[in-house]
Design an enzyme around this catalytic site. Sequence first.
Site, PDB file in Angstrom:
ATOM      1  N   LYS A   1       0.896  -1.036  -0.288  1.00 50.22           N
ATOM      2  CA  LYS A   1       0.005  -0.067   0.079  1.00 50.22           C
ATOM      3  C   LYS A   1       0.898   1.135   0.096  1.00 50.22           C
ATOM      4  O   LYS A   1       2.142   1.165   0.021  1.00 50.22           O
ATOM      5  CB  LYS A   1      -0.902  -0.086   1.265  1.00 50.22           C
ATOM      6  N   ASP A   2       0.219   2.304  -0.212  1.00 51.07           N
ATOM      7  CA  ASP A   2       0.831   3.657  -0.292  1.00 51.07           C
ATOM      8  C   ASP A   2       1.609   4.026   0.868  1.00 51.07           C
ATOM      9  O   ASP A   2       1.223   3.625   2.069  1.00 51.07           O
ATOM     10  CB  ASP A   2      -0.101   4.906  -0.871  1.00 51.07           C
ATOM     11  N   LYS A   3       2.739   4.929   0.641  1.00 51.45           N
ATOM     12  CA  LYS A   3       3.569   5.165   1.997  1.00 51.45           C
ATOM     13  C   LYS A   3       2.632   6.633   2.332  1.00 51.45           C
ATOM     14  O   LYS A   3       2.442   6.433   3.741  1.00 51.45           O
ATOM     15  CB  LYS A   3       4.951   5.615   1.459  1.00 51.45           C
TER      16      LYS A   3
END
Length: 742
Positions: A377-379
Amino acid sequence: MERAGACGFVCSAWASAGLPRGPLPPPAESATVMFGVWSRGGAGAMPGALCTRSDHTGFQGRIKTSASDFIVTEIDTLGRLLSENVDKTLPGLGGMPAVPSSSSPQNTHRYWPKPLELHSEECYQRLGPFDNPSLAPEESLLPAKDSTEPVAGASSKGGHHEGATLDSLLDESVNELLNQFACNIKGGWDSEHDPAAHPAEFSLGPVLDKRNRADLHSAIRQKFPFLMTVTKNNEIIVKANSDYKQLCQLVSEKEAFDFFKFLDAKLENSKFSFKPDGNKEHRKAVHHFISQKFGKLLETKSFSVTDFCDQHNVAIIVRFREKSWSRKRPATDCQEKQDVYTGFILRKENLETLEAISSLSTELGVLPSDFSYTGIKDKKAITYQAMVVKKVTPERLKEIGSTIVKKGMNVYNIHSVCQHLRLGQLKGNHFDIIVRDLKLQSNDSSADLKERIFEAIENVKTEGFVNYYGPQRFGQGQTVQTDQIGLALLNEEMVKAVKLFFTPEDADDPVNQAKRYFLQTEDAKGTLGMLPEFKVREKMLLRALNRYGINQEGCTRGWLSIPHSMRVFYVHAYCSKIWNEAASFRFITYGSKVVEGDLVLAGENVDENSSVNDRVHLVTALEESANKYALSQVVLPMVGHSIKYPNNEVGQWYQERLAKDGLQTCRFRVPVLQLNTPGCYRNILKYIHNLSYHFLEDGVKGIKTEEDSHLNESKASLLLSFDLDPSCYATVCLREIMKCDL
């Protein structure tokens, strides 16, 4: 150099993207849907991503100004949103599936069927579990109080939910015709009349939306288990299920009916039991039928059972094969696995998935490789995702809850499970995104920002977007991107890969100071002391380098010291870059028409046990002229050792592109690093689902109504909520909508 593309848009020169061809290919005259090409240097953020699907003007704005502006919530395979509230409303990740309905995936409060009940008139309730029939009756297949485990030999009564789904998906007239067709099929079996007196097939017509097709397949087979459905060129065909008729010759029709409902539902850990049968030869016939017809999917065993009158008998129990376990496991294996596999929902903020795992592994005293998940998933976001950790009990995981909060993490819905998660084991992701600082494009003379936004969103909603890998895949904003490290590993340039890994950014923080020191001195031990504790990957690599030296052998051992999933990540980043470039070349060369030599993914009627390559088909000249396939069915290979290439200019492009990087003979196996990349296929076009949006004033919940004619550029923000399929990037979708880099 710039020139007009296939549909009259500006195309950047191939050289600007590093593509290995000289002049641009000729325009694709047959392209019927317009697409654009980035001419503003936009490919830099996403390597290889040159084309856009549609030609609207777009608008400008900023995303991820804070983590709370970008919220990602995983949708599990049962269609549930995995957030901190899921444990308050649902029984756990392994519970019953939601009933198909028209409700949006944004709603975590799904409709749930009541637990399945055994019919009171049947005397085979006290069956032991499949793996241990000797257990006492209280440990049998009957559900415990408040249990959600699917129960053997029982199907839900009636067909209310399936009927409701069909009513919502089919016109009333089509629904009536379907019911009549089902009656004719059933009546033909039950009578001596010639079955040819009625049509053998019934067409529901073309159903373009893939999710609607999936819902229809399931609903029809659940309501009418004696029917089967197949898809041919988006058209759903219904016909008699001959296997059902054959089974009815061996068991009662009610058993056959319930068996095929069980088979189609495919509920995890569910079992089905036939009525007790004292005839051994008859049981052998049933075993043989199921093995012959469904042997790859199901397995059967006969168990001794006792009815309420203490009469002994034998019943056949059926369950789905567990592909991820050894078939020769001990009977108590599942119980043991429940003790050492713990599932949970991870909420993280401003953290990479791999960083979060490294931190959790340190707190729990296990290896990062003991964690499994469905995707990265996105940071710079708040994200929710399912995870499983082995060798850790639920109680132990709960103990670290207060500690990990300080590191930007929370864990929810902690519970025992029987196995790990697999990459891609999800239905998709839900996004809630705020776009701030809205304004028109610099060259846009339109006075109506709101109209531009509406046009852009509706265009992408209708036309879809090119399914590029997003900037997160490559290390957004980094001097050295992850694909460069992946290429070095594939070429077995271990020292180069290490130095690329430690290349610093233009900053003077402790991490970049340590990296700069290492490149200047090659002092692994000294660099270890300079790095913060949370840089787990870097420290693991440096410890190995300090022990074995900074040479080919030492760097190889260094790469082996970090988790396998992290090594694979870099190689996949390179393969993703090649895929992006191939997709751009495919669109620029052929536009939106499906042409001879393209690869398309076969329909839903392909055997689910077949290999991926069996499902990929090369388009013929005859199929091209007949427009047999849609662009959404076209796939491109992610390079690897076991994939097919297109048989047209795109296939030739792949060979030239790999040769440019010295990989013309690469088998995408690096034995010394235990890397094995078979490759896969990815759709070149994807669509957005369940899209909704509204405007905000000053970023707060004051909603700007649809009747307002203009937006105040200095105050307005846009809130977008939507779902995407697995492995699709919201930033790529937004880039297509806004027509600007993000």
